[in-house]
Motif scaffolding. Structure first.
Motif, short mmCIF file in Angstrom:
data_model
loop_
_atom_site.label_atom_id
_atom_site.label_comp_id
_atom_site.label_asym_id
_atom_site.label_seq_id
_atom_site.Cartn_x
_atom_site.Cartn_y
_atom_site.Cartn_z
N GLN A 46 -25.38 46.58 -0.27
CA GLN A 46 -24.90 45.96 -1.50
C GLN A 46 -23.38 45.94 -1.60
O GLN A 46 -22.79 44.94 -2.02
N LEU A 74 -19.93 36.32 -7.16
CA LEU A 74 -21.37 36.60 -7.03
C LEU A 74 -21.64 37.69 -6.00
O LEU A 74 -22.43 38.61 -6.24
N ALA A 75 -21.01 37.57 -4.85
CA ALA A 75 -21.23 38.54 -3.76
C ALA A 75 -20.74 39.92 -4.13
O ALA A 75 -21.17 40.92 -3.54
N CYS A 77 -21.21 41.20 -7.11
CA CYS A 77 -22.06 41.69 -8.20
C CYS A 77 -23.48 41.93 -7.72
O CYS A 77 -24.31 41.01 -7.74
N PRO A 78 -23.82 43.13 -7.26
CA PRO A 78 -25.18 43.40 -6.78
C PRO A 78 -26.18 43.37 -7.92
O PRO A 78 -25.82 43.17 -9.08
N THR A 211 -28.82 36.60 2.08
CA THR A 211 -28.74 38.01 1.67
C THR A 211 -30.13 38.65 1.57
O THR A 211 -30.30 39.82 1.92
N GLN A 239 -28.41 38.54 -7.03
CA GLN A 239 -27.13 38.98 -7.61
C GLN A 239 -27.19 38.99 -9.14
O GLN A 239 -28.01 38.29 -9.75
#
Length: 287
Positions: A46, A74-75, A77-78, A211, A239
C-alpha cells in the motif's frame, strides 16, 4: 458527491461496519499480528509499491497535468472503509483488512503529503506543498471504521446467539447496499463520467486493475491463504476515492485534480463487483 450524499454514505458504512463487527472477535485480530507476514506485506504494498505504480502510469500514459496529478493523489490514498466492506462481501480476511485500514490511515498522515508534493513537482515543476488535517483523518477512521466494528464485536461477546442470527441478514443487506450505491454513483456522476471518460477512464481503470492484480500476485508469491490474498488485493486495489477528492478540492483547492478520483470511484465499484463474484466462487471450491 455533495455533502448530503457523503453523509448518507458515511452513515450507511457505519451501520455496515457494525454488522461486520458481529462476525469478528478479538481472536481474529490477534491472529493477524501473531502471524504478521500478511499485514507487513499489505502495508509495504500500500505505502511503497502502490505509489510507484501510480508514477509509472503517468509516465507511460500521455495525460493532461490535472489527470496525472489526480492519479498520483489516488495512488497515495490506500483503501478506506469501502475496501473493508468489499472485503467483507468477498469473504476475505476482514480482520486483516480492518487492521490495514487503521494502520495505513495513520501512516498516510505522513506519506500522502510527501507523495502528493513529489507528484506536483514531477508534473508541474512547482514547489506547491500540502498538509493533512491530522485530527480530521484520525476521527474519520475511528468514527466510520473502528468504533462501529468494536461495538459489533462487543455485542457478539455479550449476545453471541443474537449476533449469529443477525450476521447472515446483515451481510445480505450489505450486498444490497453495495448494488444500490453502485447504481446511485453511476447515476449521480454520469455527467462527470461521460465528460471525462476519454481523458481519465483508461488510466484510472488501468490503475485499478493493475493494483488489484499486483496485490493478488504478491499474496500468491508469498503463499498467503486465499482469504488474505483477497484482502490484500482489495486493500491495495480499491483506493480511497473520497479522501483523494478531498485532497484535490480542499487542500489543493483545484477541483480538476479530482476528475481522476471521480471517474475511478465509479469504475472501481464495477471491478470490485466482478472480484467479489470471482472470490466467492474460488472460496467455494476449497470448502
Amino acid at each position: 458527491m455533495d455533502n448530503l450524499s457523503n453523509l448518507i454514505l458515511a452513515l450507511s458504512l457505519i451501520v455496515i461496519m457494525f454488522g461486520m463487527g458481529l462476525s469478528l472477535s478479538t481472536k481474529d485480530f490477534i491472529q493477524v499480528f501473531v502471524r504478521p507476514k500478511a499485514i507487513l506485506l499489505g502495508l509495504l504494498y500500500q505505502l511503497v509499491l502502490l505509489p510507484l505504480i501510480g508514477f509509472a502510469l503517468i509516465t507511460v500514459f500521455t495525460l493532461p497535468p490535472e489527470i496525472a496529478i489526480g492519479i498520483v493523489i489516488l495512488a497515495a490514498c490506500p483503501g478506506g472503509p469501502t475496501s473493508n466492506l468489499i472485503t467483507h462481501l468477498a469473504n476475505g480476511d476482514t480482520a486483516l483488512s480492518v487492521s490495514l485500514t487503521a494502520i495505513s490511515s495513520l501512516i498516510t498522515l505522513i506519506s500522502i503529503p510527501f507523495i502528493v508534493n513529489l507528484g506536483l513537482q514531477f508534473v508541474l515543476g512547482e514547489g506547491t506543498s500540502i498538509q493533512l488535517n491530522v485530527f480530521q483523518t484520525i476521527a474519520q477512521v475511528c468514527c466510520i471504521v473502528i468504533l462501529p466494528i468494536a461495538l459489533g464485536m462487543f455485542l457478539k461477546y455479550k449476545k453471541p446467539r443474537f449476533a449469529k442470527k443477525a450476521e447472515g441478514p446483515v451481510k445480505k443487506a450489505s450486498g444490497i447496499f453495495f448494488v444500490l450505491v453502485l447504481i446511485a454513483i453511476i447515476y449521480k456522476e454520469r455527467a462527470t463520467l461521460i465528460a471525462n471518460l476519454e481523458a481519465a477512464g483508461l488510466v484510472s481503470l488501468t490503475l485499478n486493475i493493475l493494483t488489484m492484480a499486483t496485490g493478488y500476485l504478491i499474496g500468491y508469491l508469498f503463499q498467503l491463504p486465499l482469504k488474505q490474498r483477497i484482502s490484500i488485493t482489495i486493500e491495495g486495489g480499491i483506493q480511497n476515492g473520497t479522501l483523494a477528492i478531498s485532497i484535490a478540492t480542499l487542500l489543493l483547492n483545484n477541483s480538476t485534480y479530482a476528475i481522476s478520483a471521480a471517474v475511478y470511484g465509479t469504475l472501481m465499484f464495477l471491478t470490485a463487483g466482478v472480484f467479489i463474484y470471482w472470490s466467492n466462487r474460488q472460496l467455494k471450491k476449497i470448502t
